[in-house]
Write a protein that holds these residues in place. Structure first.
Motif, mmCIF file in Angstrom:
data_model
loop_
_atom_site.group_PDB
_atom_site.id
_atom_site.type_symbol
_atom_site.label_atom_id
_atom_site.label_comp_id
_atom_site.label_asym_id
_atom_site.label_seq_id
_atom_site.Cartn_x
_atom_site.Cartn_y
_atom_site.Cartn_z
ATOM 1 N N ASP A 188 0.900 -1.216 -0.240
ATOM 2 C CA ASP A 188 -0.021 0.020 0.224
ATOM 3 C C ASP A 188 0.925 1.262 -0.181
ATOM 4 N N SER A 189 0.354 2.310 -0.330
ATOM 5 C CA SER A 189 0.967 3.530 -0.557
ATOM 6 C C SER A 189 0.309 4.835 -0.072
ATOM 7 N N VAL A 190 1.249 5.859 0.271
ATOM 8 C CA VAL A 190 0.684 7.214 0.844
ATOM 9 C C VAL A 190 1.291 8.217 0.019
ATOM 10 N N LEU A 191 0.469 9.306 -0.542
ATOM 11 C CA LEU A 191 0.828 10.431 -1.444
ATOM 12 C C LEU A 191 0.740 11.490 -0.568
ATOM 13 N N LEU A 192 1.651 12.181 -0.033
ATOM 14 C CA LEU A 192 1.612 13.173 0.780
ATOM 15 C C LEU A 192 2.297 14.481 0.107
ATOM 16 N N GLY A 193 1.433 15.577 0.628
ATOM 17 C CA GLY A 193 1.659 16.999 -0.063
ATOM 18 C C GLY A 193 2.607 17.730 1.017
ATOM 19 N N PHE A 194 3.701 18.194 0.439
ATOM 20 C CA PHE A 194 4.620 19.093 1.276
ATOM 21 C C PHE A 194 4.785 20.438 0.578
ATOM 22 N N ASP A 310 6.349 20.622 -8.874
ATOM 23 C CA ASP A 310 5.812 21.334 -9.823
ATOM 24 C C ASP A 310 7.073 22.263 -10.681
ATOM 25 N N GLN A 311 6.927 22.762 -11.665
ATOM 26 C CA GLN A 311 8.135 23.491 -12.467
ATOM 27 C C GLN A 311 9.122 24.244 -11.558
ATOM 28 N N SER A 312 8.369 25.152 -10.593
ATOM 29 C CA SER A 312 9.215 26.260 -9.778
ATOM 30 C C SER A 312 9.736 25.395 -8.552
ATOM 31 N N GLU A 313 9.261 24.249 -8.359
ATOM 32 C CA GLU A 313 9.794 23.580 -6.998
ATOM 33 C C GLU A 313 9.418 23.940 -5.625
ATOM 34 N N TYR A 314 8.173 24.617 -5.825
ATOM 35 C CA TYR A 314 7.478 25.141 -4.458
ATOM 36 C C TYR A 314 6.841 24.318 -3.846
ATOM 37 N N PHE A 315 6.633 22.987 -4.306
ATOM 38 C CA PHE A 315 5.659 22.082 -3.667
ATOM 39 C C PHE A 315 6.093 20.789 -4.361
ATOM 40 N N CYS A 316 5.843 19.481 -3.338
ATOM 41 C CA CYS A 316 6.116 18.368 -3.515
ATOM 42 C C CYS A 316 5.138 17.530 -3.285
ATOM 43 N N ASP A 317 4.642 16.502 -3.984
ATOM 44 C CA ASP A 317 3.865 15.270 -3.535
ATOM 45 C C ASP A 317 4.826 14.228 -3.549
#
Length: 322
Positions: A188-194, A310-317
């Protein structure tokens, strides 16, 4: 959409609120947990926050989800349960769900939220068809995940998006993620927004939007105490203040008393005094580096699958696997 309510009654939430308000406003510095932002009005106000031009987080995560040419997890029997902890309006989740449906998967989708109103907002964007079933769960995140785990033996993907993990400090985040780990099966997996660390001015603008929506969102905590605990907070006597704590790597939100005042909370038989410019601490929103994400993954027992930016590397999933 079918709705399952795991809360015994609204009284449970009110009792929790009463205890936390009594303890939080009787200590120094004063504090109220950010989990009380999210009654029905709070859920609506947060959706408005995500639409403000300064609040980049939603757009950046949507950009990441839009870039998925194929679903992030491939399953041989093409059956998957997707459990989303804390739902928005569903426009990001829909991208992921539609991706699995295009690949011929059978999907069980379980959105979990403490607010029934949040699930109503979601219903506008999620369409049920022959290959997807949707069961909304009103309840605590861990209780909701445990309920979904009992329903099927399918491989599961848990979504915790929108930088919700940032509302937990280091200890709380580790405990929460370990609880999730115990409920998952191998594979099983978890997709986390940072939300990633970045220029402080960008962070300050995101949490102090020019339309004042964040201010109304935070003041709604006092409105809720007035309504549910029979208090007499005057909302105009407080103002919202969001700042960045460089030592902790976190945005912090406060309500600050404009004047010296006394507030009565009748249902608690409690009066609380405020000095002029005395703060109530409401929220941490911790920001992460790439190393922070890797360290947290390792310390909670998961294997790091892949990071999506994202392209700006503001956010990571970040995709983690048990």
């Amino acid at each position: 959409m079918k709705i399952t309510n795991l809360l015994n009654s609204n009284l449970v939430g009110i009792n929790d609120l009463a205890i936390d308000v009594l303890v939080g406003l009787d200590c120094h510095p004063k504090k109220i947990s950010s989990k009380y932002f999210y009654d029905d009005l709070g859920s609506e106000l947060f959706q408005k926050i995500t639409q403000q031009k300064e609040y980049y987080l939603t757009d950046k995560e949507f950009e990441i989800f839009s870039s998925f040419s194929k679903p992030p997890i491939k399953i041989e029997n093409k059956k998957i349960d997707i459990i989303e902890l804390g739902v928005g309006d569903g426009h990001k989740s829909k991208l992921l769900l539609d991706g699995y449906l295009r690949e011929g998967y059978e999907v069980n989708y379980f959105p979990v939220d403490i607010s029934a109103k949040a699930l109503e907002l979601l219903e506008k964007n999620i369409t049920v068809d022959d290959n997807i079933t949707v069961e909304g769960i009103v309840g605590d995140y861990i209780d909701g995940l445990a309920y979904a785990r009992r329903k099927t033996e399918n491989q599961q993907l848990v979504l915790f998006l929108g930088s919700n993990i940032g509302n937990f400090d280091s200890v709380m985040a580790k405990n929460f993620l370990k609880k999730i780990w115990t409920l998952l099966q191998k594979g099983d997996s978890v997709l986390l927004g940072f939300d990633l660390k970045k220029e402080i001015e960008i962070l300050l603008n995101a949490y102090n939007d020019s339309n004042g929506t964040t201010s109304q969102f935070n003041l709604n905590v006092l409105r809720r105490i007035n309504s549910e605990l029979n208090a007499n907070f005057v909302l105009d006597n407080f103002f919202h203040y969001g700042t960045y704590n460089a030592e902790h790597g976190a945005m912090e939100s406060f309500l600050i008393s404009k004047v010296e005042q006394e507030v009565s909370i009748k249902d608690l038989n409690f009066k609380v005094e405020f000095d002029a410019f005395e703060p109530i601490h409401l929220e941490y929103s911790f920001k992460y580096s790439k190393k922070d994400i890797a360290d947290l993954c390792k310390s909670t027992g998961y294997k790091l699958g892949e990071n999506f930016y994202d392209q700006s590397e503001y956010f990571c999933d970040s995709l983690w696997i048990k």
